[in-house]
Design a protein around this motif. Sequence first.
Motif, short mmCIF file in Angstrom:
data_model
loop_
_atom_site.label_atom_id
_atom_site.label_comp_id
_atom_site.label_asym_id
_atom_site.label_seq_id
_atom_site.Cartn_x
_atom_site.Cartn_y
_atom_site.Cartn_z
N GLY A 1 0.84 -1.19 0.00
CA GLY A 1 0.00 0.00 0.00
C GLY A 1 0.87 1.24 0.00
N ILE A 2 0.23 2.40 0.06
CA ILE A 2 1.00 3.64 0.17
C ILE A 2 0.50 4.45 1.36
CG2 ILE A 2 1.70 3.81 -2.25
CD1 ILE A 2 -0.63 5.72 -2.72
N SER A 3 1.42 5.20 1.96
CA SER A 3 1.08 5.97 3.14
C SER A 3 1.50 7.43 3.00
CB SER A 3 1.73 5.37 4.39
OG SER A 3 1.52 6.22 5.50
N PRO A 4 0.55 8.29 2.59
CA PRO A 4 0.82 9.72 2.71
C PRO A 4 0.95 9.98 4.22
CG PRO A 4 -1.27 9.26 1.55
CD PRO A 4 -0.84 8.00 2.20
N HIS A 5 2.14 10.37 4.67
CA HIS A 5 2.46 10.25 6.09
C HIS A 5 1.46 10.92 7.03
CE1 HIS A 5 4.55 11.81 9.77
NE2 HIS A 5 4.82 10.54 9.88
N ALA A 6 1.21 12.23 6.80
CA ALA A 6 0.34 12.97 7.72
C ALA A 6 -0.02 14.31 7.10
CB ALA A 6 1.05 13.18 9.06
N PRO A 7 -1.05 14.98 7.63
CA PRO A 7 -1.45 16.28 7.06
C PRO A 7 -0.35 17.33 7.14
CG PRO A 7 -3.12 15.46 8.58
CD PRO A 7 -1.95 14.55 8.70
N TYR A 8 0.61 17.14 8.04
CA TYR A 8 1.65 18.17 8.20
C TYR A 8 2.94 17.81 7.48
CZ TYR A 8 2.87 14.91 11.92
OH TYR A 8 3.16 13.78 12.61
N THR A 9 2.95 16.69 6.73
CA THR A 9 4.15 16.31 5.99
C THR A 9 3.85 16.08 4.50
OG1 THR A 9 3.72 14.03 6.68
CG2 THR A 9 5.41 15.25 7.91
N VAL A 10 2.60 16.20 4.13
CA VAL A 10 2.18 15.98 2.73
C VAL A 10 1.32 17.18 2.31
CG1 VAL A 10 0.78 14.52 1.20
CG2 VAL A 10 2.23 13.46 2.96
N ARG A 11 1.69 17.83 1.20
CA ARG A 11 0.92 19.01 0.79
C ARG A 11 -0.32 18.60 0.01
NH1 ARG A 11 5.72 18.89 -2.29
NH2 ARG A 11 5.60 19.41 -4.52
N PRO A 12 -1.31 19.49 -0.08
CA PRO A 12 -2.60 19.13 -0.70
C PRO A 12 -2.45 18.54 -2.10
CG PRO A 12 -2.82 21.20 0.47
CD PRO A 12 -1.36 20.84 0.53
N ALA A 13 -1.62 19.14 -2.95
CA ALA A 13 -1.50 18.63 -4.33
C ALA A 13 -0.96 17.21 -4.35
CB ALA A 13 -0.60 19.56 -5.14
N LEU A 14 -0.06 16.92 -3.41
CA LEU A 14 0.51 15.58 -3.33
C LEU A 14 -0.54 14.58 -2.82
CD1 LEU A 14 2.90 13.64 -3.61
CD2 LEU A 14 3.78 14.49 -1.42
N PHE A 15 -1.30 14.99 -1.81
CA PHE A 15 -2.41 14.13 -1.33
C PHE A 15 -3.32 13.74 -2.50
CE2 PHE A 15 -2.25 15.28 3.37
CZ PHE A 15 -2.27 13.97 3.82
N ARG A 16 -3.67 14.73 -3.32
CA ARG A 16 -4.63 14.45 -4.40
C ARG A 16 -4.02 13.52 -5.45
NH1 ARG A 16 -6.07 19.89 -3.07
NH2 ARG A 16 -4.68 20.66 -4.72
N ALA A 17 -2.74 13.71 -5.73
CA ALA A 17 -2.08 12.81 -6.69
C ALA A 17 -2.01 11.39 -6.13
CB ALA A 17 -0.67 13.34 -6.99
N LEU A 18 -1.77 11.30 -4.84
CA LEU A 18 -1.71 9.97 -4.20
C LEU A 18 -3.08 9.30 -4.20
CD1 LEU A 18 0.69 10.98 -1.29
CD2 LEU A 18 1.22 9.32 -3.10
N ALA A 19 -4.12 10.10 -3.96
CA ALA A 19 -5.48 9.55 -3.99
C ALA A 19 -5.79 8.97 -5.37
CB ALA A 19 -6.49 10.64 -3.62
N ASP A 20 -5.42 9.71 -6.42
CA ASP A 20 -5.65 9.23 -7.80
C ASP A 20 -4.90 7.93 -8.05
OD1 ASP A 20 -7.26 11.37 -8.35
OD2 ASP A 20 -5.71 12.52 -9.41
N TYR A 21 -3.64 7.93 -7.66
CA TYR A 21 -2.79 6.75 -7.87
C TYR A 21 -3.37 5.53 -7.14
CZ TYR A 21 1.45 3.82 -7.53
OH TYR A 21 2.36 2.79 -7.57
N ALA A 22 -3.75 5.73 -5.87
CA ALA A 22 -4.27 4.63 -5.06
C ALA A 22 -5.54 4.05 -5.69
CB ALA A 22 -4.55 5.10 -3.63
N ARG A 23 -6.41 4.95 -6.18
CA ARG A 23 -7.65 4.49 -6.80
C ARG A 23 -7.35 3.70 -8.06
NH1 ARG A 23 -10.35 8.87 -5.08
NH2 ARG A 23 -9.35 10.14 -6.69
N GLY A 24 -6.50 4.27 -8.89
CA GLY A 24 -6.20 3.62 -10.17
C GLY A 24 -5.50 2.29 -10.01
N ALA A 25 -4.53 2.24 -9.08
CA ALA A 25 -3.73 1.01 -8.92
C ALA A 25 -4.28 0.10 -7.85
CB ALA A 25 -2.28 1.39 -8.61
#
Lengths: 464, 464
Positions: free
Chosen positions: A175-199
Motif C-alpha cells: 500500500g501507500i502511506s501519505p504520512h500525515a497532514p503536516y508532511t504531505v501538501r494538498p496537491a501531493l495528497f490528491r495525486a496519491l489519492a488518484d494513484y491509489a484508486r487507479g492502482a
Amino acid sequence: MTLRLRAQWVLPITGPPIGNGEVVVEAGRIAAVRPAPPAVPDARDLGNAILMPGLVNAHTHLDYTVMRGALEDRPFFAWVRALVACKTVLDPEDWLASATFGAAEAVAGGITTVGDCTDSGAALHAAIALGLSGVIYQEVFGIDESRTVDAIMTELRGKVERMQSDATGTALTIGISPHAPYTVRPALFRALADYARGAQLPLCIHAAESRAEQELLQAGAGPIARMFARRGIAWQAPGVSTIAYLDAQGVLGPHTLLVHGVQVTEADRALWRERGAAWAHCPKSNAKLGNGVAPLTLLAGRDDPTDCPRVGLGSDSVASNNTMDLFEEMRVAVLLQRAVQQDVGALTAREIVEMATLGGARALGMDAQAGSLEPGKRADLCAVCPGALHGVPVYDPYSTLVYTARASDVMLTMIGGEIRYDATRGNRIEDRFPHLDLRPIRRRLDVAARKIRARYPFDTEVTS
Amino acid sequence: MTLRLRAQWVLPITGPPIGNGEVVVEAGRIAAVRPAPPAVPDARDLGNAILMPGLVNAHTHLDYTVMRGALEDRPFFAWVRALVACKTVLDPEDWLASATFGAAEAVAGGITTVGDCTDSGAALHAAIALGLSGVIYQEVFGIDESRTVDAIMTELRGKVERMQSDATGTALTIGISPHAPYTVRPALFRALADYARGAQLPLCIHAAESRAEQELLQAGAGPIARMFARRGIAWQAPGVSTIAYLDAQGVLGPHTLLVHGVQVTEADRALWRERGAAWAHCPKSNAKLGNGVAPLTLLAGRDDPTDCPRVGLGSDSVASNNTMDLFEEMRVAVLLQRAVQQDVGALTAREIVEMATLGGARALGMDAQAGSLEPGKRADLCAVCPGALHGVPVYDPYSTLVYTARASDVMLTMIGGEIRYDATRGNRIEDRFPHLDLRPIRRRLDVAARKIRARYPFDTEVTS
C-alpha cells in the motif's frame, strides 16, 4: 499434510472459548476448530496454553526498532523532529537489521499480521524474512516544494512496483502511506489519492494524532506552523478538522486505514463512516507522547449495534512505545479507557482481544483470511502459556490474556501453517526462530545503535 | 564476609547511573557503590544488567493472590463485595499458600520491601518466608455495631502482639490498617488512633479511592449508602472530603500511609502535608476499577521544590491489578499521567524510578535502611537484564527500566545481603528461590482456586 495442535483453551474469537480444544491445520489453512477428540499420535499438545488467532498489529514501523529508547521526554513535534534527525545517520544495511529485529520481536510476541509504514522499504524484506502477513505501506513525504509532485510520484511508482514484485508469493500486500497532514501538501495528497484508486492500493495516514496537528489545521498556529514559517513552507490553514481536511483531499475510502484518532468529533465520525475508512488505535504511543487518549467509543462505534467495527490495535513504532507487546497494548488500552471514562464497562477483556485480532484484520481488509480461528482461514496462530507466577491461577482465559500475559509468554507462533517461533526449541532467543539467524542481525543493530549514540541527543529544540 | 556485585549499569538513585559499576556488600549491608575496580576473583559479574535498589511495593495485599482474575468487570463497590464473598471460602492454609505465592511473585520481580495490608495475617508469614522487609499492617473492619469497639480492640491487640513476636529478628514492622472510611465506624477509627499513638504503630488507610466513597462521605448517597440502608447500618454523612474526615478521626500523622488519593483537592493536600502523612499511588488498580487517575502532581507536590515527596508506588492486590510487576506499574503510571495531562513532562522515567524505590521507602518510614544504594543501608538490591528482544538497544538505563522491563527480566534479588531469587539457578521457576520450595505452595493454591471457582461468580449484584 495435517497438523493437530491441542491446548487447554482454544479461543476462536468468533465463538466462545473451547476447553481442551484442537485446531487442525491442513496445507497452511485451518481445517477444523473443535473440542479435542481422543489423542492421536500426530497431535502436538501444547498443554497449559491458550491457542488463539495470531495477533494483528494494525500499525507499526518496523524500520524504527533501533530507535527504541533513543528519543525520550520530547513533546510530540519535537519527538517527530528528533526521529527525522535520527534517520539521517542510518544506511540501508542498518535499516534492514533494525526492521528484521523488529519483525522478530513481533513474531516472538504472537503477532502474525502487520500494518507497517516504511520509509526505507526495509520493513518489506523484514516481513518476508519472518513470514509475516499484512499490508506494507510505502511512506510518502512532501510538504515543501523542493521536489515536484510529478517527481515524487514517479519515484513512488517505481518503488511500489519493485515492492509488489518482491512480495509475489507472500501474504503481503503493498500500500501507500501519505504520512500525515503536516508532511504531505494538498496537491501531493490528491495525486496519491488518484494513484491509489487507479492502482487499487490501500492507503494509510497518521491522522488526528496531536494537538499540534490540530492547531496547524484549524488555525495555522502551534509548533508545526512555527517550523513551517521558519523554513518558508507555504501553508494556508484549512480551518477544518483533520478528517474533513483529508476527505477534501480525496484520501478517505474503504481501503483507507487512519491511525491514532485522538482529536476527533462526532461530525468526523459521520464522515469516516460514510467513506468506510478504518482505524488503528495506538494507546501506549498516544499516552507516552502526551497526545492523550483516543475516544474509542467514537472510533469503534460501540453505541451502535449495527456497527461491525473496523478498528485494530497498533503498537506504533518502538521509537514511541517502546515495546511491541500487543498483550501489554491490550492491557493499557483497557486501563486508559476505564481511567478516563471512570467506568469499568468502558472496555472489557473480550472486546480488546477481538480488536487485537479480528478488528485489526478487518481494518487491514484481511478478515477473510485472518483474525479468527475458522475453517478456511489461513493458519495464523499463536499459543500463550500463562506465566508460572504472574499467570496463576486462570479463571477466564480472556482475563489471563489481557491482564497478565506478556509477549514473552508466547510459546508458539505459526503463520500460514509454518512454525515461525517456537520457545520450546531452546532457552536462548536465537534458537527459537526456525528460519532466521538472529545473531548477525543483532550485531548489525548494535552498529546502527552506536551511530545513533554518536549523534545523540540530536538537533531538537524542545517546542511544545 | 564480602560480596562484590558488578554490572554494566549501577543505579544508586541518589546519584547518577554508574557505567560498569560495583556494589560491595558486607554483613548484609552496602559497604560501597562505585565504578568497578579491576576484576577480583570473588566478584560476581552480572554483565548486561542494571543493578539497582530493590523495588518498594508501597501497597499490596499478598493474601489475595489466589483471586487474580476471579473478580473481573465489576464497578468498584461491586468488586469490593465480590472480594468479600470470595474470602469466605478460604481457610488458613489457603491464605498462607496464596500469600506465599504472592511474596514469591514479588521477590521474583525485584521487590524487596512491601507495605502489605493483611486480614488473615498470612502475609506476615509469607513475607518472613521470602525474607521481605517492610511494614505488615493488620487490617481492621467494623462499620456496623455487630461487635463492640472494645471487643474489636481486644482481639486486635492480641493479634498485633503475636505478629510482633513472630516478626522478631526480621526487617518487618507491624502496623495496623483501619481499612477505609466505609468499613470502619468513627468510634473505631478513634480507638485505633489512640492505640496506634500509644503503641507507636504505623497506620495504613485506603482513602479517597472511588467516587462511591466520595458520595458516601459528602452526601450519604451512592451504592455504599444504599448497601448501608439495606443492612440497617447507621450512617451520618459528615459532608466533608475523605481526608478531612480521617483527620477528624485523629488518624492522620507522620506514621500514616494513605493509599490511592484519586479524589483529592488542594485543600486536602494542605491537611495531609500539615499532618505529615504519606501516600501510596496505585495507578493500575485505580484505572482497572474505573476509579480514575490520581493527581500525582498534588500527591507528590512536584510544584513545590521544598517537597521531599513521601509518595510510593503500589501494585495493590492482584485481585484488581492483576499482576505484581512494578516495572509495568512504573510504565503505566507514566502513561496515565501523560495521557491525562496531555503533557510529556507530566512524569519522567527518572521520577517514577525514584518513586518505586526511595519514594516508597520514605512513605513506609524506611528510607534510612532502603530505597537507594548508599553505604550503610541494607543490601536490598535487584538486577534487571534488558530483554533479549524488547530491551535492545539500551541508550539510557532509566528508559530501559521504565519503558521496556518486565518483572520476568529480573535476574537477581538480594534482601539484607541474602540472595532470595536467582534466575541463573535454572529455567524452571521452582529452581530459582534458594530458600523456598514453591511446589507445595502451588499445589495448595490450586486447591484454593478450585474452591473459588466452585462459588463463582459470587453473590454480586452489579451496582455502579
